[in-house]
Design an enzyme around this catalytic site. Sequence first.
Site, PDB file in Angstrom:
ATOM      1  N   ARG A 190       0.815  -1.243   0.000  1.00  8.17           N
ATOM      2  CA  ARG A 190       0.000   0.000   0.000  1.00  8.17           C
ATOM      3  C   ARG A 190       0.835   1.274   0.000  1.00  8.17           C
ATOM      4  NH1 ARG A 190      -3.450  -2.990   3.442  1.00  8.17           N
ATOM      5  NH2 ARG A 190      -5.225  -3.711   2.245  1.00  8.17           N
ATOM      6  N   GLU A 215      12.505  18.378 -25.060  1.00  6.97           N
ATOM      7  CA  GLU A 215      11.661  18.794 -23.921  1.00  6.97           C
ATOM      8  C   GLU A 215      12.139  20.138 -23.353  1.00  6.97           C
ATOM      9  OE1 GLU A 215       8.910  17.395 -23.063  1.00  6.97           O
ATOM     10  OE2 GLU A 215       9.025  15.316 -23.738  1.00  6.97           O
ATOM     11  N   HIS A 238       2.444  12.492 -29.620  1.00  2.22           N
ATOM     12  CA  HIS A 238       1.899  11.182 -29.235  1.00  2.22           C
ATOM     13  C   HIS A 238       1.202  10.513 -30.419  1.00  2.22           C
ATOM     14  CE1 HIS A 238       1.811  12.205 -24.670  1.00  2.22           C
ATOM     15  NE2 HIS A 238       2.943  11.649 -25.038  1.00  2.22           N
ATOM     16  N   HIS A 267      10.478   9.526 -28.443  1.00  2.00           N
ATOM     17  CA  HIS A 267       9.547  10.500 -27.860  1.00  2.00           C
ATOM     18  C   HIS A 267      10.003  11.926 -28.195  1.00  2.00           C
ATOM     19  CE1 HIS A 267       6.620  12.162 -25.122  1.00  2.00           C
ATOM     20  NE2 HIS A 267       7.571  12.811 -24.474  1.00  2.00           N
ATOM     21  N   LYS A 320      10.118  23.703 -15.083  1.00  3.95           N
ATOM     22  CA  LYS A 320       9.208  22.608 -14.706  1.00  3.95           C
ATOM     23  C   LYS A 320       8.737  22.788 -13.258  1.00  3.95           C
ATOM     24  CE  LYS A 320       7.474  18.240 -14.911  1.00  3.95           C
ATOM     25  NZ  LYS A 320       7.360  16.997 -15.584  1.00  3.95           N
ATOM     26  N   GLU A 371      -2.024  18.452 -11.926  1.00  2.00           N
ATOM     27  CA  GLU A 371      -2.315  18.630 -13.353  1.00  2.00           C
ATOM     28  C   GLU A 371      -3.794  18.929 -13.618  1.00  2.00           C
ATOM     29  OE1 GLU A 371       0.434  16.577 -16.235  1.00  2.00           O
ATOM     30  OE2 GLU A 371      -1.431  15.652 -16.799  1.00  2.00           O
ATOM     31  N   HIS A 379       2.792  17.786 -27.547  1.00  2.00           N
ATOM     32  CA  HIS A 379       2.617  16.367 -27.220  1.00  2.00           C
ATOM     33  C   HIS A 379       1.397  15.726 -27.876  1.00  2.00           C
ATOM     34  CE1 HIS A 379       5.918  17.042 -24.554  1.00  2.00           C
ATOM     35  NE2 HIS A 379       5.896  15.813 -24.116  1.00  2.00           N
ATOM     36  N   ARG A 433      -0.522  22.984 -15.462  1.00  2.00           N
ATOM     37  CA  ARG A 433       0.483  21.988 -15.838  1.00  2.00           C
ATOM     38  C   ARG A 433       0.214  21.363 -17.209  1.00  2.00           C
ATOM     39  NH1 ARG A 433       2.408  17.345 -11.578  1.00  2.00           N
ATOM     40  NH2 ARG A 433       3.691  16.200 -13.062  1.00  2.00           N
ATOM     41  N   ASN A 438       2.239  20.210 -21.977  1.00  2.00           N
ATOM     42  CA  ASN A 438       1.995  19.244 -23.059  1.00  2.00           C
ATOM     43  C   ASN A 438       2.136  19.860 -24.440  1.00  2.00           C
ATOM     44  OD1 ASN A 438       1.377  16.747 -21.715  1.00  2.00           O
ATOM     45  ND2 ASN A 438      -0.389  17.812 -20.880  1.00  2.00           N
ATOM     46  N   LYS A 443       4.671  12.070 -11.060  1.00  2.00           N
ATOM     47  CA  LYS A 443       3.870  11.146 -11.883  1.00  2.00           C
ATOM     48  C   LYS A 443       4.642   9.840 -12.068  1.00  2.00           C
ATOM     49  CE  LYS A 443       2.589  13.872 -15.496  1.00  2.00           C
ATOM     50  NZ  LYS A 443       1.862  14.127 -16.747  1.00  2.00           N
TER      51      LYS A 443
HETATM   52  N1  LIG Z   1       6.700  10.564 -15.082  1.00  2.00           N
HETATM   53  C1  LIG Z   1       6.784  11.587 -15.895  1.00  2.00           C
HETATM   54  O1  LIG Z   1       6.405  12.720 -15.576  1.00  2.00           O
HETATM   55  C2  LIG Z   1       7.404  11.374 -17.247  1.00  2.00           C
HETATM   56  C3  LIG Z   1       7.689  12.486 -18.060  1.00  2.00           C
HETATM   57  C4  LIG Z   1       8.315  12.263 -19.287  1.00  2.00           C
HETATM   58  C5  LIG Z   1       8.625  10.964 -19.693  1.00  2.00           C
HETATM   59  N2  LIG Z   1       8.317   9.923 -18.867  1.00  2.00           N
HETATM   60  C6  LIG Z   1       8.658   8.550 -19.255  1.00  2.00           C
HETATM   61  O2  LIG Z   1      10.086   8.468 -19.305  1.00  2.00           O
HETATM   62  C7  LIG Z   1      10.441   7.423 -20.194  1.00  2.00           C
HETATM   63  C8  LIG Z   1      11.573   7.904 -21.074  1.00  2.00           C
HETATM   64  O3  LIG Z   1      12.665   8.243 -20.243  1.00  2.00           O
HETATM   65  P1  LIG Z   1      14.155   8.341 -20.820  1.00  2.00           P
HETATM   66  O4  LIG Z   1      14.129   9.176 -22.030  1.00  2.00           O
HETATM   67  O5  LIG Z   1      15.015   8.718 -19.690  1.00  2.00           O
HETATM   68  O6  LIG Z   1      14.419   6.863 -21.355  1.00  2.00           O
HETATM   69  P2  LIG Z   1      15.110   5.569 -20.674  1.00  2.00           P
HETATM   70  O7  LIG Z   1      14.825   5.504 -19.251  1.00  2.00           O
HETATM   71  O8  LIG Z   1      14.719   4.417 -21.535  1.00  2.00           O
HETATM   72  O9  LIG Z   1      16.665   5.867 -20.878  1.00  2.00           O
HETATM   73  C9  LIG Z   1      17.158   5.988 -22.192  1.00  2.00           C
HETATM   74  C10 LIG Z   1      18.378   5.077 -22.393  1.00  2.00           C
HETATM   75  O10 LIG Z   1      19.491   5.640 -21.698  1.00  2.00           O
HETATM   76  C11 LIG Z   1      20.103   4.640 -20.873  1.00  2.00           C
HETATM   77  N3  LIG Z   1      20.734   5.373 -19.775  1.00  2.00           N
HETATM   78  C12 LIG Z   1      20.187   5.863 -18.667  1.00  2.00           C
HETATM   79  N4  LIG Z   1      21.077   6.604 -17.991  1.00  2.00           N
HETATM   80  C13 LIG Z   1      22.227   6.548 -18.681  1.00  2.00           C
HETATM   81  C14 LIG Z   1      23.502   7.128 -18.512  1.00  2.00           C
HETATM   82  N5  LIG Z   1      23.764   7.977 -17.515  1.00  2.00           N
HETATM   83  N6  LIG Z   1      24.481   6.841 -19.409  1.00  2.00           N
HETATM   84  C15 LIG Z   1      24.219   6.031 -20.475  1.00  2.00           C
HETATM   85  N7  LIG Z   1      23.015   5.490 -20.716  1.00  2.00           N
HETATM   86  C16 LIG Z   1      22.031   5.752 -19.826  1.00  2.00           C
HETATM   87  C17 LIG Z   1      18.958   3.736 -20.501  1.00  2.00           C
HETATM   88  O11 LIG Z   1      19.433   2.483 -20.063  1.00  2.00           O
HETATM   89  C18 LIG Z   1      18.206   3.664 -21.832  1.00  2.00           C
HETATM   90  O12 LIG Z   1      18.839   2.756 -22.698  1.00  2.00           O
HETATM   91  C19 LIG Z   1       9.196   7.034 -20.954  1.00  2.00           C
HETATM   92  O13 LIG Z   1       8.716   5.801 -20.453  1.00  2.00           O
HETATM   93  C20 LIG Z   1       8.211   8.141 -20.623  1.00  2.00           C
HETATM   94  O14 LIG Z   1       6.878   7.711 -20.617  1.00  2.00           O
HETATM   95  C21 LIG Z   1       7.724  10.102 -17.670  1.00  2.00           C
END
Ligand SMILES: NC(=O)c1ccc[n+]([C@@H]2O[C@H](COP(=O)([O-])OP(=O)(O)OC[C@H]3O[C@@H](n4cnc5c(N)ncnc54)[C@H](O)[C@@H]3O)[C@@H](O)[C@H]2O)c1
Length: 359
Positions: free
Chosen positions: A119, A183, A250, A263, A225, A235, A246, A239, A243, A141
């Site tokens: 929980r 972004e 998307h 993305h 941010k 949101e 986006h 907030r 987007n 999030k």
């Molecule tokens: N929660 C939120 O508010 C929010 C906002 C935007 C995106 N997201 C989510 O985030 C995700 C995308 O995140 P991302 O772009 O970080 O992708 P990711 O987490 O897949 O990382 C991208 C790549 O970089 C590698 N990596 C990570 N750190 C590294 C480092 N220091 N050196 C070398 N390689 C490294 C990872 O292993 C992966 O292969 C999506 O699932 C998206 O939906 C969430």
Amino acid sequence: MYQKIDVGDTNQYSLYLDAPLNQLGEYLDEKYGAKAHYLIITNTLVADLYADSLLEGLTQFRTDLITVPDSEEEKSLARISKLTEQALSCRADRDTIVLALGGGVIGDLAGFFASVYMRGIRYIHIPTTFLAQIDSSIGSKVAVNHSSGKNLLGAFYAPQLVWTDFDTLKTLPWEELQNGLAETIKHSMVSDFTLFEFIEQHVKDIKELNYELIKEVALRSIAVKVKIVNQDVKEKGLRVLLNLGHSFGHALETDEKYQGITHGQGVSVGLVAASHIACGRGLLTEAQLNRIINLLNEFDLPTTIEHRNPQDLLQHMTADKKNKAGTKILVLPVGIGNVALVSDCEDNEIISAWKKVMK
Ligand SMILES: NC(=O)c1ccc[n+]([C@@H]2O[C@H](COP(=O)([O-])OP(=O)(O)OC[C@H]3O[C@@H](n4cnc5c(N)ncnc54)[C@H](O)[C@@H]3O)[C@@H](O)[C@H]2O)c1
């Protein structure tokens, strides 16, 4: 010495920025005492790069390390179930604290796991990608994907803190930095023209991987941010403006079934499509539109796409979470550094914007 920025209202937490990985332990010792149990959740790639530095500072605690494969597909209920079994075998209980070490995928997965395990247990973000540092680790999030949609199962669940070591960016591949830059440019277009100008002035430094400069861009992007999240934690209003681009992005990602486009690339094309509509409505000048396109092009971010059926793309946009009662809600730029939410966009206006970004 790190910088500290507070986020949120009801569940306030702090971002510790420019904070070395191996110093987190010292901080945790002071805050939670030596008896705490830490469950590190990371992926195989990040574990190889950074688990040792993190563990170096955690020797006084009981720790367990769980690594998951490096893939967006791991943001799934199946992985949550597996993590539950692994956490139980590590004797993780309600006092355990999860350390989410990695990019946005790990942050979303480990954060969601923490939100439901017994929980809800505490967790800490340790973001290692540019995108995670400037965006996904801020705002509480957390989510996993479902076969019916991305991030469909999730929660607003605040971390205890975010520990951001910008040195981890030094191992990040260029295309991951690019994703985050899309972004950042979006953040500047939403609310900080001076950040937009700063990026324009330092394109060369960024492309040559001047990490001091990249850190400066990250800090300014984080400030945007945080400013917006602090005004609208759940949101419900402001907030949504984050987007920008986006709805289009998307739609493209959905059209490509998340395979052919990242993305960041989707957001980049989306920023241009939204800018075309804004231009048509007199919210943005031609000169400003070209400035946006030029900046994205400087980082080899796409501003056009191959020809495809705009009706399909329009159809994908009907599933956007911002839409209300069948009406498409779009965020449009108003000049550079300001945006507006509009609900009166006709389908033909959107189709015309899609056509303008097609080669
Ligand atoms: N929660 C939120 O508010 C929010 C906002 C935007 C995106 N997201 C989510 O985030 C995700 C995308 O995140 P991302 O772009 O970080 O992708 P990711 O987490 O897949 O990382 C991208 C790549 O970089 C590698 N990596 C990570 N750190 C590294 C480092 N220091 N050196 C070398 N390689 C490294 C990872 O292993 C992966 O292969 C999506 O699932 C998206 O939906 C969430």
